[in-house]
Design a protein around this motif. Structure first.
Motif, PDB file in Angstrom:
ATOM      1  N   ILE A   4     -43.999 -33.856  24.264  1.00 41.12           N
ATOM      2  CA  ILE A   4     -44.612 -32.545  24.073  1.00 41.12           C
ATOM      3  C   ILE A   4     -45.666 -32.640  22.980  1.00 41.12           C
ATOM      4  CG2 ILE A   4     -42.719 -31.123  24.895  1.00 41.12           C
ATOM      5  CD1 ILE A   4     -41.759 -30.831  22.035  1.00 41.12           C
ATOM      6  N   TYR A   5     -46.694 -31.818  23.119  1.00 43.41           N
ATOM      7  CA  TYR A   5     -47.741 -31.707  22.113  1.00 43.41           C
ATOM      8  C   TYR A   5     -47.470 -30.418  21.362  1.00 43.41           C
ATOM      9  CZ  TYR A   5     -52.468 -31.408  20.167  1.00 43.41           C
ATOM     10  OH  TYR A   5     -53.543 -31.341  19.315  1.00 43.41           O
ATOM     11  N   ALA A  35     -38.275 -27.738  26.549  1.00 45.70           N
ATOM     12  CA  ALA A  35     -39.292 -28.541  25.867  1.00 45.70           C
ATOM     13  C   ALA A  35     -40.600 -27.761  25.733  1.00 45.70           C
ATOM     14  CB  ALA A  35     -39.535 -29.836  26.641  1.00 45.70           C
ATOM     15  N   ALA A  36     -40.898 -26.933  26.744  1.00 41.46           N
ATOM     16  CA  ALA A  36     -42.138 -26.162  26.745  1.00 41.46           C
ATOM     17  C   ALA A  36     -42.119 -25.011  25.763  1.00 41.46           C
ATOM     18  CB  ALA A  36     -42.412 -25.633  28.158  1.00 41.46           C
ATOM     19  N   THR A  37     -40.933 -24.569  25.343  1.00 39.34           N
ATOM     20  CA  THR A  37     -40.841 -23.367  24.513  1.00 39.34           C
ATOM     21  C   THR A  37     -40.253 -23.598  23.128  1.00 39.34           C
ATOM     22  OG1 THR A  37     -38.690 -22.889  25.566  1.00 39.34           O
ATOM     23  CG2 THR A  37     -40.631 -21.823  26.507  1.00 39.34           C
ATOM     24  N   VAL A  38     -39.673 -24.755  22.886  1.00 35.88           N
ATOM     25  CA  VAL A  38     -38.930 -24.973  21.640  1.00 35.88           C
ATOM     26  C   VAL A  38     -39.812 -24.908  20.400  1.00 35.88           C
ATOM     27  CG1 VAL A  38     -39.153 -27.507  21.600  1.00 35.88           C
ATOM     28  CG2 VAL A  38     -37.118 -26.410  20.600  1.00 35.88           C
ATOM     29  N   THR A  39     -41.095 -25.227  20.532  1.00 40.62           N
ATOM     30  CA  THR A  39     -41.959 -25.277  19.347  1.00 40.62           C
ATOM     31  C   THR A  39     -42.529 -23.923  18.945  1.00 40.62           C
ATOM     32  OG1 THR A  39     -43.897 -25.815  20.712  1.00 40.62           O
ATOM     33  CG2 THR A  39     -42.633 -27.662  19.824  1.00 40.62           C
ATOM     34  N   SER A 239     -38.496  -4.447  31.717  1.00 40.73           N
ATOM     35  CA  SER A 239     -37.983  -5.501  30.845  1.00 40.73           C
ATOM     36  C   SER A 239     -37.728  -6.768  31.660  1.00 40.73           C
ATOM     37  CB  SER A 239     -36.690  -5.038  30.176  1.00 40.73           C
ATOM     38  OG  SER A 239     -36.158  -6.055  29.367  1.00 40.73           O
ATOM     39  N   GLN A 240     -38.303  -7.870  31.210  1.00 43.25           N
ATOM     40  CA  GLN A 240     -38.199  -9.123  31.938  1.00 43.25           C
ATOM     41  C   GLN A 240     -37.913 -10.272  30.978  1.00 43.25           C
ATOM     42  OE1 GLN A 240     -38.494  -9.434  35.302  1.00 43.25           O
ATOM     43  NE2 GLN A 240     -39.066  -7.303  35.697  1.00 43.25           N
ATOM     44  N   ARG A 241     -37.421 -11.362  31.539  1.00 46.36           N
ATOM     45  CA  ARG A 241     -37.207 -12.578  30.748  1.00 46.36           C
ATOM     46  C   ARG A 241     -38.548 -13.224  30.422  1.00 46.36           C
ATOM     47  NH1 ARG A 241     -33.250 -15.763  34.609  1.00 46.36           N
ATOM     48  NH2 ARG A 241     -34.488 -14.625  36.160  1.00 46.36           N
ATOM     49  N   LYS A 242     -38.524 -14.118  29.432  1.00 41.02           N
ATOM     50  CA  LYS A 242     -39.724 -14.881  29.075  1.00 41.02           C
ATOM     51  C   LYS A 242     -40.180 -15.676  30.301  1.00 41.02           C
ATOM     52  CE  LYS A 242     -41.081 -15.530  25.283  1.00 41.02           C
ATOM     53  NZ  LYS A 242     -42.054 -14.849  24.418  1.00 41.02           N
ATOM     54  N   GLN A 243     -41.475 -15.611  30.581  1.00 41.59           N
ATOM     55  CA  GLN A 243     -42.039 -16.292  31.749  1.00 41.59           C
ATOM     56  C   GLN A 243     -42.552 -17.683  31.362  1.00 41.59           C
ATOM     57  OE1 GLN A 243     -42.066 -14.624  35.046  1.00 41.59           O
ATOM     58  NE2 GLN A 243     -40.596 -13.559  33.722  1.00 41.59           N
ATOM     59  N   VAL A 244     -42.114 -18.697  32.113  1.00 43.84           N
ATOM     60  CA  VAL A 244     -42.567 -20.076  31.908  1.00 43.84           C
ATOM     61  C   VAL A 244     -43.205 -20.550  33.194  1.00 43.84           C
ATOM     62  CG1 VAL A 244     -41.889 -22.432  31.312  1.00 43.84           C
ATOM     63  CG2 VAL A 244     -40.704 -20.504  30.257  1.00 43.84           C
TER      64      VAL A 244
END
Length: 247
Positions: A4-5, A35-39, A239-244
């Protein structure tokens, strides 16, 4: 090799070439969506818990926006440290289900804003110590509720303003309670050349994720459904979940 960057790019790209110092190698068992959201959100939650107060096991924190990704991470990271969380959510259909979900994550108490329309919110604490630290990502009345819970000399950290309403603070909160108001923006923290420290935190958070000790709501959306995912993220579809976005 997966990596990940973790520095802010400012735009979407299909390809990127950077020196290896900017990349972080991932364990093959790490779910791509984490991995896409942890940072962003988990890192924000961790830094706010650790940077503003020397919290100990048995202490308490209070936050609004508890159903957000940061809010969910605060609940779980605090619980791992023996810190109890007082959580405030909006009044809306499904609030009972939201409360139950947060309790399962480790929330100590969850209140809707209307439940806190009482003369003395601290009477609701019972044997829980008055929170020394509060987190605000909403603004308006929700921020005022966080302030009401704080103990003498407490601090409220603002990291968002979803209600788009100003924070109103009484003069007595400063003079008699000695409260402090601070802000947090992750990019400013990352700009302070904290490469190695950031790597350690990413490994720590991803380790918790792989162990099942840290999780948060997300919805994977294929790129072909980008416009629907965007509407969901902007709240146009409730209301919705975080979109990835999955490419």
């Amino acid at each position: 090799m997966a990596a990940i960057y973790y520095f802010f790019l400012g735009t979407w790209q299909t390809h990127l070439v950077k020196d290896k110092v900017f990349w972080h190698k991932l364990d093959k068992d790490t779910p791509a969506e984490y991995a896409a959201t942890v940072t962003i959100n988990p890192l924000t939650a961790l830094r706010m818990i650790e940077d503003f107060m020397d919290l100990k096991s048995g202490d308490a924190v209070v936050q609004n926006g508890a159903t957000s990704m940061v809010g969910q991470c605060v609940i779980q990271l605090a619980k791992l440290r023996g810190i109890r969380t007082i959580n405030i959510i909006r009044d809306r259909p499904g609030s009972d289900e939201a409360k139950e979900k947060l309790k399962k994550l480790g929330a100590y108490e969850v209140y809707t804003e209307s439940q806190l329309d009482v003369k003395n919110v601290k009477s609701l604490l019972g044997n829980v110590p008055e929170p020394a630290l509060g987190f605000n990502c909403v603004g308006g009345n929700a921020a005022s509720l966080v302030l009401k819970f704080l103990r003498q000399g407490g601090t409220m950290v603002t990291y968002g303003g979803m209600a788009k309403k100003p924070i109103t603070v009484s003069t007595s909160s400063f003079i008699f309670k000695g409260l402090s108001l601070k802000g947090f923006y992750l990019k400013n923290w990352l700009d302070l050349d904290r490469n190695e420290e950031c790597r350690k935190m990413i490994d720590y958070l991803l380790g918790l994720i792989r162990e099942g000790k840290l999780k948060y709501d997300m919805e994977l959306a294929p790129f072909s459904e980008f416009h629907t995912a965007l509407d969901k993220s902007l709240g146009k579809l409730g209301s919705q979940r975080k979109q990835v976005i999955k490419f």
